[in-house]
Design an enzyme around this catalytic site. Structure first.
Site, PDB file in Angstrom:
ATOM      1  N   LYS A 176      28.638  61.807  32.864  1.00  0.00           N
ATOM      2  CA  LYS A 176      27.689  60.704  32.848  1.00  0.00           C
ATOM      3  C   LYS A 176      27.587  60.196  34.290  1.00  0.00           C
ATOM      4  O   LYS A 176      28.444  59.463  34.763  1.00  0.00           O
ATOM      5  CB  LYS A 176      28.172  59.590  31.902  1.00  0.00           C
ATOM      6  CG  LYS A 176      27.089  58.534  31.609  1.00  0.00           C
ATOM      7  CD  LYS A 176      26.940  57.566  32.762  1.00  0.00           C
ATOM      8  CE  LYS A 176      25.751  56.646  32.589  1.00  0.00           C
ATOM      9  NZ  LYS A 176      25.418  55.907  33.818  1.00  0.00           N
ATOM     10  N   GLU A 251      39.834  55.699  39.163  1.00  0.00           N
ATOM     11  CA  GLU A 251      39.794  55.446  40.606  1.00  0.00           C
ATOM     12  C   GLU A 251      38.804  54.314  40.804  1.00  0.00           C
ATOM     13  O   GLU A 251      37.597  54.487  40.645  1.00  0.00           O
ATOM     14  CB  GLU A 251      39.376  56.709  41.357  1.00  0.00           C
ATOM     15  CG  GLU A 251      39.686  56.668  42.839  1.00  0.00           C
ATOM     16  CD  GLU A 251      38.505  56.215  43.672  1.00  0.00           C
ATOM     17  OE1 GLU A 251      38.470  55.007  44.013  1.00  0.00           O
ATOM     18  OE2 GLU A 251      37.643  57.037  43.957  1.00  0.00           O
ATOM     19  N   CYS A 285      34.606  52.977  48.491  1.00  0.00           N
ATOM     20  CA  CYS A 285      35.763  52.311  47.894  1.00  0.00           C
ATOM     21  C   CYS A 285      36.970  52.304  48.814  1.00  0.00           C
ATOM     22  O   CYS A 285      37.853  51.450  48.682  1.00  0.00           O
ATOM     23  CB  CYS A 285      36.125  52.958  46.561  1.00  0.00           C
ATOM     24  SG  CYS A 285      36.465  54.727  46.681  1.00  0.00           S
ATOM     25  N   GLU A 383      35.801  42.759  47.153  1.00  0.00           N
ATOM     26  CA  GLU A 383      35.167  43.981  47.642  1.00  0.00           C
ATOM     27  C   GLU A 383      33.666  43.727  47.831  1.00  0.00           C
ATOM     28  O   GLU A 383      32.951  43.410  46.881  1.00  0.00           O
ATOM     29  CB  GLU A 383      35.385  45.123  46.653  1.00  0.00           C
ATOM     30  CG  GLU A 383      34.873  46.454  47.154  1.00  0.00           C
ATOM     31  CD  GLU A 383      35.152  47.603  46.198  1.00  0.00           C
ATOM     32  OE1 GLU A 383      35.417  48.712  46.674  1.00  0.00           O
ATOM     33  OE2 GLU A 383      35.104  47.377  44.967  1.00  0.00           O
TER      34      GLU A 383
END
Length: 488
Positions: A176, A251, A285, A383
């Site tokens: 996906k 992750e 990331c 973040e």
């Protein structure tokens, strides 16, 4: 520029025309570049059924490692043959500069080649010291049908951190991809089929994560879920996987520290500070978005970083000289600008940037550098996922380790020093799955990536990443006559 259109790739072929599509417009120009079929639960059921049949009854898990490796290497050859097309798709859909998109596709080839080598080395172990007439075999087997849910920032590269390792182990996969950047997944699935991956082994369904991503994570036909994305969505994946008690690897987000000591190679560290936060438009990331600079060099070092940032070229991602492309969409650009505004309002010193690029059809943000950022500030803690750097000064090793570890995340960190004692001491104390010294956002297919704390768990790449797609079966064998226990 012609508009690409994709339907779901299930059981080795593309579906016929879909009932509805998601339009993907270039984040750099606003031009329509692709249309992806809008999947539903029934589509995901078909894809999982195809993968289930391919794993349970098909040839792929039963082929030798050498045979699977041969197919994977053909897959890598086809990617190289279609290199320019795949690069263009990455640029069109993500908005990243073309020179970095080339690196993504090149890296994808390397990942497949390495995974192919692991297919040939997949092995178990034997215990022959258990006593007379006793032997045990630990047999490593493919885990089964794997759900792969991938993000929009590295559509090809992150997918290839998963798929070839799963295929090398003998698994079947259902992918996906992000609804923003699904093109690469469809193209790669078709190339894998052309290389000889059997029908049903590599399936792709596009659409909304809240619909088909959720149904995939909850699906009883799935044996393992590998997810890359935000920490918030990762929590949802864990909850969904709990319904069927399915093995999960995550992750997730990061807030990496990029630590520069006074004895570092400062020229290299300046470039590392820029690369650490502005690579891939800051949508990364493992971005080194928190720059820690030792006080004795801070004034000069921060000045150099700020002045260099102001010279970076922002704009057309197809321009070979572009350093920073477009944010993935206008909503994300607004989020990034909200963080910039919070930095100003909370008292950080804005050195350069701080605004969107005006008179542009795309979603462009100027490279932004804040100085004198404190741990209480939002831009220190959260973040941002954009081209925004926060600078914090430090005096001692103990102080900077404490500052770096002051985060809910633990994905990656970076250290710059010529002193190996400093490097080793800091690396051992940093709470992250990945530490790099005197380089940034570097690595190789052989090296696993993993997070701790809010950055997730499980491994990608390397031997450890390959073993995530396997499971151990213990076979205990007794030979000869056995001493009776109950028999009279």
């Amino acid at each position: 520029m012609s508009t690409r259109q994709y339907t779901h790739f299930i059981n080795g072929r593309f579906d016929g025309d879909a009932a509805s599509y998601v339009d993907r417009k270039s984040p750099a120009s606003g031009e329509l570049v692709a249309r992806f079929a809008t999947g539903d639960v029934a589509d995901m059921d078909r894809a999982v059924a195809a993968a289930r049949a391919a794993f349970d009854h098909g040839p792929w898990p039963r082929m030798s490692g050498m045979e699977r490796a041969e197919v994977l290497n053909k897959f890598a050859d086809l990617i190289r043959k279609n290199f320019d097309r795949l690069v263009r798709i990455e640029v069109e859909e993500v908005g990243k500069p073309i020179r970095f998109a080339r690196g993504d596709i090149e890296g994808s080839v390397g990942l497949i080649r390495y995974a192919a080598s692991l297919a040939m080395q997949m092995s178990g172990s034997t215990y022959t010291n258990l006593g007379a007439n006793k032997t045990a075999l630990l047999m490593r087997e493919p885990v089964g049908v794997v759900a792969l849910i991938t993000p929009w920032n590295f559509p090809a590269l992150i997918l290839m951190q998963k798929v070839p390792f799963a295929l090398a182990a003998g698994c079947a996969v259902v992918v996906k991809p992000s609804e923003f950047t699904s093109g690469s997944a469809f193209e790669l699935a078709a190339l894998a089929a052309e290389a000889g991956v059997p029908n049903g082994v590599f399936n792709v369904v596009s659409g909304k994560g809240s619909v088909i991503g959720q149904s995939l994570a909850e699906h009883p036909g799935v044996d393992f879920i590998s997810f890359t994305g935000s920490t918030r969505i990762g929590q949802n994946v864990i909850e969904a996987s709990a319904k069927n008690i399915v093995k999960t690897s995550l992750e997730l987000g990061g807030k990496s520290a990029n630590i520069v000591f006074a004895d570092a190679d400062l020229d290299a560290a300046v470039d590392g500070a820029l690369m650490g936060v502005f690579f891939n438009n800051g949508e990364c990331c493992v971005s080194g978005s928190r720059l820690f600079v030792q006080s004795s060099i801070a004034e000069e070092f921060v000045r150099r970083v700020s002045e260099s940032a102001a010279l970076l070229k922002v704009g057309n991602p197809f321009d070979e000289d572009t350093d920073i492309g477009a944010m993935i969409d206008s909503k994300h650009m607004s989020t990034v600008m909200g963080f910039v505004e919070s930095g100003v309002s909370e008292g950080a010193k804005l050195l350069t940037g701080g605004s969107a690029v005006e008179n542009s059809a795309g979603n462009f943000v100027q490279p932004t550098v804040f100085d004198h950022v404190t741990p209480q500030m939002t831009i220190f803690k959260e973040e941002i996922f954009g081209p925004v750097l926060s600078v914090t000064r430090f005096e001692t090793l103990d102080e900077v380790v404490a500052l770096a570890n002051d985060s809910i995340y633990g994905l990656s960190n970076y250290v710059w020093s010529k002193n190996i004692d400093t490097v080793m001491t800091v690396a051992s104390r940093l709470k992250s799955g990945w530490v790099q010294a005197n380089t940034v956002i570097d690595g190789a297919p052989q090296l696993p990536l993993a997070g701790v704390k809010g950055s997730g768990f499980g491994y990608e790449m390397g031997q450890a990443g390959f073993e995530e797609f396997t499971q151990i079966k213990t076979l205990f064998i007794h030979t000869g006559s056995r001493q009776p226990v109950f028999a009279k």
